[in-house]
Scaffold this motif. Structure first.
Motif, PDB file in Angstrom:
ATOM      1  N   VAL A 138       0.842  -1.197   0.000  1.00 56.75           N
ATOM      2  CA  VAL A 138       0.000   0.000   0.000  1.00 56.75           C
ATOM      3  C   VAL A 138       0.879   1.250   0.000  1.00 56.75           C
ATOM      4  N   CYS A 139       1.985   1.213   0.753  1.00 57.17           N
ATOM      5  CA  CYS A 139       2.925   2.347   0.751  1.00 57.17           C
ATOM      6  C   CYS A 139       3.480   2.588  -0.647  1.00 57.17           C
ATOM      7  N   LEU A 140       3.839   1.522  -1.348  1.00 58.71           N
ATOM      8  CA  LEU A 140       4.347   1.667  -2.724  1.00 58.71           C
ATOM      9  C   LEU A 140       3.278   2.262  -3.630  1.00 58.71           C
ATOM     10  N   MET A 141       2.050   1.801  -3.494  1.00 59.86           N
ATOM     11  CA  MET A 141       0.970   2.348  -4.320  1.00 59.86           C
ATOM     12  C   MET A 141       0.762   3.830  -4.021  1.00 59.86           C
ATOM     13  N   ALA A 142       0.854   4.210  -2.748  1.00 60.65           N
ATOM     14  CA  ALA A 142       0.699   5.626  -2.382  1.00 60.65           C
ATOM     15  C   ALA A 142       1.850   6.454  -2.935  1.00 60.65           C
ATOM     16  N   LEU A 143       3.047   5.905  -2.868  1.00 61.46           N
ATOM     17  CA  LEU A 143       4.218   6.598  -3.397  1.00 61.46           C
ATOM     18  C   LEU A 143       4.045   6.883  -4.886  1.00 61.46           C
ATOM     19  N   LEU A 144       3.411   5.975  -5.587  1.00 57.66           N
ATOM     20  CA  LEU A 144       3.249   6.087  -7.038  1.00 57.66           C
ATOM     21  C   LEU A 144       2.027   6.900  -7.462  1.00 57.66           C
ATOM     22  N   GLN A 145       1.391   7.609  -6.519  1.00 54.22           N
ATOM     23  CA  GLN A 145       0.260   8.468  -6.890  1.00 54.22           C
ATOM     24  C   GLN A 145       0.689   9.390  -8.026  1.00 54.22           C
ATOM     25  N   GLY A 146      -0.065   9.401  -9.097  1.00 53.99           N
ATOM     26  CA  GLY A 146       0.281  10.221 -10.260  1.00 53.99           C
ATOM     27  C   GLY A 146       1.292   9.550 -11.182  1.00 53.99           C
ATOM     28  N   HIS A 147       1.779   8.378 -10.784  1.00 53.29           N
ATOM     29  CA  HIS A 147       2.775   7.660 -11.587  1.00 53.29           C
ATOM     30  C   HIS A 147       2.378   6.189 -11.757  1.00 53.29           C
ATOM     31  N   GLN A 148       1.094   5.891 -11.625  1.00 53.97           N
ATOM     32  CA  GLN A 148       0.624   4.510 -11.718  1.00 53.97           C
ATOM     33  C   GLN A 148       0.968   3.869 -13.057  1.00 53.97           C
ATOM     34  N   HIS A 149       1.166   4.691 -14.076  1.00 55.43           N
ATOM     35  CA  HIS A 149       1.480   4.166 -15.404  1.00 55.43           C
ATOM     36  C   HIS A 149       2.822   3.421 -15.432  1.00 55.43           C
ATOM     37  N   LEU A 150       3.635   3.581 -14.402  1.00 57.73           N
ATOM     38  CA  LEU A 150       4.943   2.926 -14.360  1.00 57.73           C
ATOM     39  C   LEU A 150       4.850   1.450 -13.989  1.00 57.73           C
ATOM     40  N   VAL A 151       3.790   1.072 -13.288  1.00 59.07           N
ATOM     41  CA  VAL A 151       3.642  -0.306 -12.810  1.00 59.07           C
ATOM     42  C   VAL A 151       2.387  -0.913 -13.416  1.00 59.07           C
ATOM     43  N   GLU A 152       2.577  -2.017 -14.111  1.00 62.09           N
ATOM     44  CA  GLU A 152       1.457  -2.699 -14.741  1.00 62.09           C
ATOM     45  C   GLU A 152       0.666  -3.522 -13.731  1.00 62.09           C
ATOM     46  N   VAL A 153       1.384  -4.218 -12.870  1.00 60.47           N
ATOM     47  CA  VAL A 153       0.728  -5.082 -11.888  1.00 60.47           C
ATOM     48  C   VAL A 153       1.600  -5.189 -10.645  1.00 60.47           C
ATOM     49  N   LEU A 154       0.943  -5.266  -9.511  1.00 56.14           N
ATOM     50  CA  LEU A 154       1.603  -5.504  -8.233  1.00 56.14           C
ATOM     51  C   LEU A 154       0.905  -6.693  -7.589  1.00 56.14           C
ATOM     52  N   ASN A 155       1.605  -7.802  -7.484  1.00 56.00           N
ATOM     53  CA  ASN A 155       1.059  -9.000  -6.836  1.00 56.00           C
ATOM     54  C   ASN A 155       1.527  -9.020  -5.395  1.00 56.00           C
ATOM     55  N   VAL A 156       0.594  -9.250  -4.506  1.00 58.61           N
ATOM     56  CA  VAL A 156       0.873  -9.245  -3.073  1.00 58.61           C
ATOM     57  C   VAL A 156       0.404 -10.581  -2.515  1.00 58.61           C
ATOM     58  N   THR A 157       1.295 -11.277  -1.818  1.00 53.91           N
ATOM     59  CA  THR A 157       0.932 -12.604  -1.338  1.00 53.91           C
ATOM     60  C   THR A 157       1.600 -12.927  -0.006  1.00 53.91           C
ATOM     61  N   ASP A 158       1.063 -13.897   0.646  1.00 53.03           N
ATOM     62  CA  ASP A 158       1.612 -14.440   1.886  1.00 53.03           C
ATOM     63  C   ASP A 158       0.950 -15.803   2.086  1.00 53.03           C
ATOM     64  N   LEU A 159       1.190 -16.409   3.216  1.00 49.09           N
ATOM     65  CA  LEU A 159       0.528 -17.666   3.541  1.00 49.09           C
ATOM     66  C   LEU A 159      -0.978 -17.439   3.636  1.00 49.09           C
ATOM     67  N   SER A 160      -1.745 -18.494   3.452  1.00 51.43           N
ATOM     68  CA  SER A 160      -3.201 -18.364   3.389  1.00 51.43           C
ATOM     69  C   SER A 160      -3.795 -17.725   4.643  1.00 51.43           C
ATOM     70  N   ASP A 161      -3.184 -17.931   5.813  1.00 55.08           N
ATOM     71  CA  ASP A 161      -3.760 -17.352   7.026  1.00 55.08           C
ATOM     72  C   ASP A 161      -3.570 -15.843   7.121  1.00 55.08           C
ATOM     73  N   HIS A 162      -2.779 -15.258   6.229  1.00 54.94           N
ATOM     74  CA  HIS A 162      -2.569 -13.807   6.209  1.00 54.94           C
ATOM     75  C   HIS A 162      -3.398 -13.092   5.131  1.00 54.94           C
ATOM     76  N   LEU A 163      -3.982 -13.835   4.219  1.00 57.53           N
ATOM     77  CA  LEU A 163      -4.676 -13.217   3.095  1.00 57.53           C
ATOM     78  C   LEU A 163      -5.858 -12.356   3.520  1.00 57.53           C
TER      79      LEU A 163
END
Length: 115
Positions: free
Chosen positions: A70-95
């Motif tokens: 979320v911090c990275l997405m906030a940092l990229l405000q106005g620059h979202q065109h630089l990142v096509e996709v951000l995959n975020v994952t962890d073990l199933s109990d953290h999803l």
């Protein structure tokens, strides 16, 4: 409250999900680095985009509560065109905690999809 690039970040911690359910001091430090070095981080991402010749794909493994993504997405405000996709994952109990964090921050990224 944490803000990145002037954008408020909302997150919950739940140690019931395990060690990744809380915000570690290193995560808070990285978030602070993002906030204090917005221009430099964006410049580095722009350089990577130029080298690659297209938008970036990023992944956060072991995301815990999803705070840094979320911090990275906030940092990229106005620059979202630089990142096509951000995959975020962890073990199933953290999803569930990651999903809760992302839904609490829908103001950060207009094309956010929680799958």
């Amino acid at each position: 409250m944490t803000t990145i690039n002037g954008v408020p970040i909302n997150f919950d911690e739940s140690w019931d999900t395990g060690i990744g359910g809380g915000l570690w001091t290193t995560g808070r430090a990285m978030g602070r680095y993002f906030d204090q070095n917005v221009s430099a981080v964006i410049a580095n991402i722009e350089s990577l985009v130029q080298v690659k010749g297209g938008r970036l794909a990023a992944i956060e493994l072991g995301a815990g509560n999803g705070f840094l993504s979320v911090c990275l997405m906030a940092l990229l405000q106005g620059h979202q065109h630089l990142v096509e996709v951000l995959n975020v994952t962890d073990l199933s109990d953290h999803l569930g905690l990651i999903t809760k964090t992302f839904l609490a921050n829908s103001h950060v990224w207009s094309k956010l999809k929680v799958l």
